[in-house]
Design an enzyme around this catalytic site. Structure first.
Site, PDB file in Angstrom:
ATOM      1  N   CYS A 126       0.605  -1.260   0.131  1.00  0.00           N
ATOM      2  CA  CYS A 126       0.021  -0.284  -0.005  1.00  0.00           C
ATOM      3  C   CYS A 126       0.702   1.351   0.038  1.00  0.00           C
ATOM      4  CB  CYS A 126      -0.957   0.208   1.141  1.00  0.00           C
ATOM      5  SG  CYS A 126      -1.970  -1.636   1.212  1.00  0.00           S
TER       6      CYS A 126
ATOM      7  N   CYS B 293     -12.863   0.782   8.888  1.00  0.00           N
ATOM      8  CA  CYS B 293     -12.050   0.258   7.691  1.00  0.00           C
ATOM      9  C   CYS B 293     -12.087   1.177   6.552  1.00  0.00           C
ATOM     10  CB  CYS B 293     -12.622  -1.121   7.120  1.00  0.00           C
ATOM     11  SG  CYS B 293     -12.777  -2.359   8.359  1.00  0.00           S
ATOM     12  N   SER B 294     -11.061   1.412   5.863  1.00  0.00           N
ATOM     13  CA  SER B 294     -11.003   1.858   4.646  1.00  0.00           C
ATOM     14  C   SER B 294     -11.690   1.164   3.608  1.00  0.00           C
ATOM     15  CB  SER B 294      -9.604   2.100   3.950  1.00  0.00           C
ATOM     16  OG  SER B 294      -8.671   0.886   4.034  1.00  0.00           O
TER      17      SER B 294
ATOM     18  N   LYS C 285     -10.159   6.474   4.650  1.00  0.00           N
ATOM     19  CA  LYS C 285     -11.236   5.923   5.098  1.00  0.00           C
ATOM     20  C   LYS C 285     -12.655   6.555   4.267  1.00  0.00           C
ATOM     21  CE  LYS C 285     -14.530   4.395   7.320  1.00  0.00           C
ATOM     22  NZ  LYS C 285     -14.821   4.230   6.326  1.00  0.00           N
TER      23      LYS C 285
ATOM     24  N   HIS D  16      -9.257   4.073  -1.092  1.00  0.00           N
ATOM     25  CA  HIS D  16      -7.677   3.326  -0.843  1.00  0.00           C
ATOM     26  C   HIS D  16      -7.749   2.466  -2.020  1.00  0.00           C
ATOM     27  CE1 HIS D  16      -4.328   2.017   0.674  1.00  0.00           C
ATOM     28  NE2 HIS D  16      -4.511   1.144   1.501  1.00  0.00           N
TER      29      HIS D  16
HETATM   30  N1  COA Z   1     -16.442   2.481   4.707  1.00  0.00           N
HETATM   31  C1  COA Z   1     -17.826   2.865   4.568  1.00  0.00           C
HETATM   32  N2  COA Z   1     -18.772   2.177   4.019  1.00  0.00           N
HETATM   33  C2  COA Z   1     -18.384   1.060   3.562  1.00  0.00           C
HETATM   34  C3  COA Z   1     -17.118   0.338   3.368  1.00  0.00           C
HETATM   35  C4  COA Z   1     -16.119   1.273   4.195  1.00  0.00           C
HETATM   36  N3  COA Z   1     -14.891   0.816   4.225  1.00  0.00           N
HETATM   37  N4  COA Z   1     -16.943  -0.621   2.769  1.00  0.00           N
HETATM   38  C5  COA Z   1     -18.193  -0.896   2.454  1.00  0.00           C
HETATM   39  N5  COA Z   1     -19.079   0.241   2.427  1.00  0.00           N
HETATM   40  C6  COA Z   1     -20.310   0.198   2.286  1.00  0.00           C
HETATM   41  C7  COA Z   1     -20.719  -0.199   0.586  1.00  0.00           C
HETATM   42  O1  COA Z   1     -20.757   0.918   0.066  1.00  0.00           O
HETATM   43  C8  COA Z   1     -21.860  -0.811   1.001  1.00  0.00           C
HETATM   44  O2  COA Z   1     -23.098   0.272   0.987  1.00  0.00           O
HETATM   45  P1  COA Z   1     -24.285  -0.088   0.001  1.00  0.00           P
HETATM   46  O3  COA Z   1     -25.142  -1.418   0.957  1.00  0.00           O
HETATM   47  O4  COA Z   1     -25.241   1.203   0.563  1.00  0.00           O
HETATM   48  O5  COA Z   1     -24.004  -0.215  -1.158  1.00  0.00           O
HETATM   49  C9  COA Z   1     -21.877  -1.670   2.355  1.00  0.00           C
HETATM   50  O6  COA Z   1     -20.961  -0.748   3.164  1.00  0.00           O
HETATM   51  C10 COA Z   1     -21.361  -3.144   2.250  1.00  0.00           C
HETATM   52  O7  COA Z   1     -20.558  -3.169   1.332  1.00  0.00           O
HETATM   53  P2  COA Z   1     -19.744  -4.312   0.968  1.00  0.00           P
HETATM   54  O8  COA Z   1     -18.776  -3.963  -0.200  1.00  0.00           O
HETATM   55  O9  COA Z   1     -20.662  -5.529   0.826  1.00  0.00           O
HETATM   56  O10 COA Z   1     -18.582  -4.840   2.163  1.00  0.00           O
HETATM   57  P3  COA Z   1     -17.628  -5.827   2.280  1.00  0.00           P
HETATM   58  O11 COA Z   1     -18.236  -6.561   3.642  1.00  0.00           O
HETATM   59  O12 COA Z   1     -17.558  -6.412   1.214  1.00  0.00           O
HETATM   60  O13 COA Z   1     -16.279  -5.122   2.837  1.00  0.00           O
HETATM   61  C11 COA Z   1     -14.747  -4.385   4.266  1.00  0.00           C
HETATM   62  C12 COA Z   1     -16.186  -4.280   3.866  1.00  0.00           C
HETATM   63  C13 COA Z   1     -14.519  -3.496   5.553  1.00  0.00           C
HETATM   64  C14 COA Z   1     -14.654  -5.873   4.853  1.00  0.00           C
HETATM   65  C15 COA Z   1     -13.827  -4.056   3.183  1.00  0.00           C
HETATM   66  O14 COA Z   1     -14.116  -2.704   2.674  1.00  0.00           O
HETATM   67  C16 COA Z   1     -12.432  -4.144   3.547  1.00  0.00           C
HETATM   68  O15 COA Z   1     -11.714  -5.128   3.519  1.00  0.00           O
HETATM   69  N6  COA Z   1     -11.710  -3.108   3.851  1.00  0.00           N
HETATM   70  C17 COA Z   1     -10.400  -3.033   3.921  1.00  0.00           C
HETATM   71  C18 COA Z   1      -9.274  -3.147   2.840  1.00  0.00           C
HETATM   72  C19 COA Z   1      -8.269  -3.149   3.142  1.00  0.00           C
HETATM   73  O16 COA Z   1      -7.635  -4.044   4.071  1.00  0.00           O
HETATM   74  N7  COA Z   1      -6.925  -2.576   2.576  1.00  0.00           N
HETATM   75  C20 COA Z   1      -5.830  -2.660   2.981  1.00  0.00           C
HETATM   76  C21 COA Z   1      -5.390  -2.022   4.127  1.00  0.00           C
HETATM   77  S1  COA Z   1      -3.635  -2.690   4.915  1.00  0.00           S
END
Ligand code: COA
Length: 382
Positions: free
Chosen positions: A83, A204-205, A326, A330
């Site tokens: 990243c 989470c981002s 966030k 990302h």
């Molecule tokens: N912040 C705000 N809203 C979020 C979000 C976030 N981080 N991630 C998803 N959403 C929203 C989506 O837009 C969706 O909204 P909607 O239902 O109105 O369309 C809802 O939340 C569900 O989204 P979905 O894509 O199904 O979530 P998910 O469960 O597949 O993924 C996380 C959520 C947090 C697990 C995923 O975003 C993630 O893994 N984030 C971390 C990424 C990471 O590790 N990056 C590297 C860092 S070192």
């Protein structure tokens, strides 16, 4: 070494860009940066991308993107540091100009994460495969361990972590390129779906697509293009153990501490001189720990700082005025360059409702994995 300036910026909207390929996204960001700078050519380019092979099946990205940008035969190199790939690409471009090897260099970053591969699995390739990923832990889990340790050691609370997400969404609401432009409340964060205890969805981002690019050049050339000179005052990079279990402490990111010391030394500044910073808030706890490890406060005050408004736009040290990872999103390889773009907009007074008063020196901190790599760049308005 020569002094180096940033003279142009360009980025795409961050989000789920279903209608655009990785090439489209990069060409849009890079073309905007070239146009914005006013230069008629670039001598070379570096592109940060964490995992275009896993995300969209495309390697050899340096050549692919030079081709689609219409820049062959200039040298074009893809840079990877998970990243922190964008920050590392910027640093490589800096050295190419500072050394005198090239006069005008593009530093870009790109990731297209929402097509194809499972993003969680692809991201997890940046952690230790044998000792972490094989045991079932991915990045939300690793940062959850850091959060639990920080809560245990310093009394950091759930509310304090939530305050970081609330602040970053408030900032991102005023960033036209941000993925999530919706302000959120403390209650929404605290009641959002549990991802890895104690981290919830709104800690989470997100998973994002996006591209960003900036143009660097020697100071002599910069003066021909603009009166507002944005100088690269310091740059440093450091690494740490890839796995969390090898570290003496879970609550200090040594790569951040080391890179910060070196960057401050090169820039001839201390944390007190930094007017604002973009930091790598891949999870809320990361912003709290990084704030401490950059030396903005004592260990343990990263949580209270957000809660008390010290990191707000009108606070003592504004953090993540762009919305951070966030809220802005990302797209991993692009993040480090997008941070530089926020620094540039703040330092040139173009940040609109996000504008920090008296922004003269800004710091960008970009991190790979759970802190195994860190790049810090310090920019100054001259
Ligand atoms: N912040 C705000 N809203 C979020 C979000 C976030 N981080 N991630 C998803 N959403 C929203 C989506 O837009 C969706 O909204 P909607 O239902 O109105 O369309 C809802 O939340 C569900 O989204 P979905 O894509 O199904 O979530 P998910 O469960 O597949 O993924 C996380 C959520 C947090 C697990 C995923 O975003 C993630 O893994 N984030 C971390 C990424 C990471 O590790 N990056 C590297 C860092 S070192």
């Amino acid at each position: 070494m020569r002094d180096v300036a940033v003279i142009g910026i360009g980025m795409t909207q961050f989000g789920e860009l279903w209608g655009k390929s990785i090439k489209d996204i990069f060409v849009e960001a890079a073309s905007k940066a070239i146009k914005n700078s006013g230069v008629d050519h670039i001598d070379s380019m570096y592109v940060g991308s964490m995992s275009s092979g896993l995300f969209v099946g495309q390697e050899h990205l340096g050549a692919v993107l030079a081709d689609y940008l219409g820049q062959t035969p200039i040298p074009s190199t893809r840079v990877e540091s998970a990243c922190a790939s964008g920050g590392a690409a910027f640093r490589a471009a800096y050295f190419e100009v500072a050394s005198g090897a090239s006069d005008i260099v593009l530093a870009g970053g790109i990731e297209k994460m929402t097509d194809g591969a499972d993003a969680t699995d692809a991201l997890a390739t940046a952690a230790d495969q044998e000792y972490e990923v094989y045991q079932g832990v991915t990045f939300p889990g690793l940062y959850a361990m850091i959060a639990n340790a920080h809560m245990n050691q310093y009394g950091t609370t759930r509310e304090q972590l939530a305050a970081i997400a609330v602040k970053n969404h408030r900032n991102g609401a005023n960033n036209p390129n941000a993925q999530f432009r919706t302000p959120i409340t403390l209650e929404q964060v605290m009641n959002s779906t549990l991802v890895a205890d104690p981290l919830r969805l709104l800690d989470c981002s997100p998973v994002s697509d996006g591209g960003a690019a900036v143009i660097l050049c020697s100071m002599d050339i910069a003066k021909k293009f603009t009166d507002t000179i944005i100088k690269i005052k310091g740059t440093a990079q450091a690494s740490d153990t890839i796995a969390l279990h090898s570290r003496k402490s879970l609550t200090t990111l040594n790569s951040v501490v080391t890179a910060a010391q070196k960057a401050y030394k090169m820039a001839g500044v201390t944390p007190k001189d930094i007017n604002f910073a973009e930091v790598h808030d891949c999870f809320t706890i990361a912003e709290a720990v990084v704030y401490e490890d950059l030396g903005f406060c004592e260990k343990g005050c990263g949580g209270p700082a957000a809660q008390e408004g010290r990191t707000a736009i009108d606070g003592k040290t504004p953090l993540n005025t762009s919305g951070g990872l966030k809220s802005k999103g990302h797209p991993v390889g692009a993040t480090g360059i997008a941070q530089i773009i926020e620094l540039y907009e703040q330092l040139t007074g173009q940040a609109g409702k996000r504008q920090v008063k008296n922004a003269h020196i800004g710091l960008a901190q970009n991190m790979g994995g759970s802190g195994a790599s860190c790049v810090i760049n310090i920019l100054e308005a001259k």
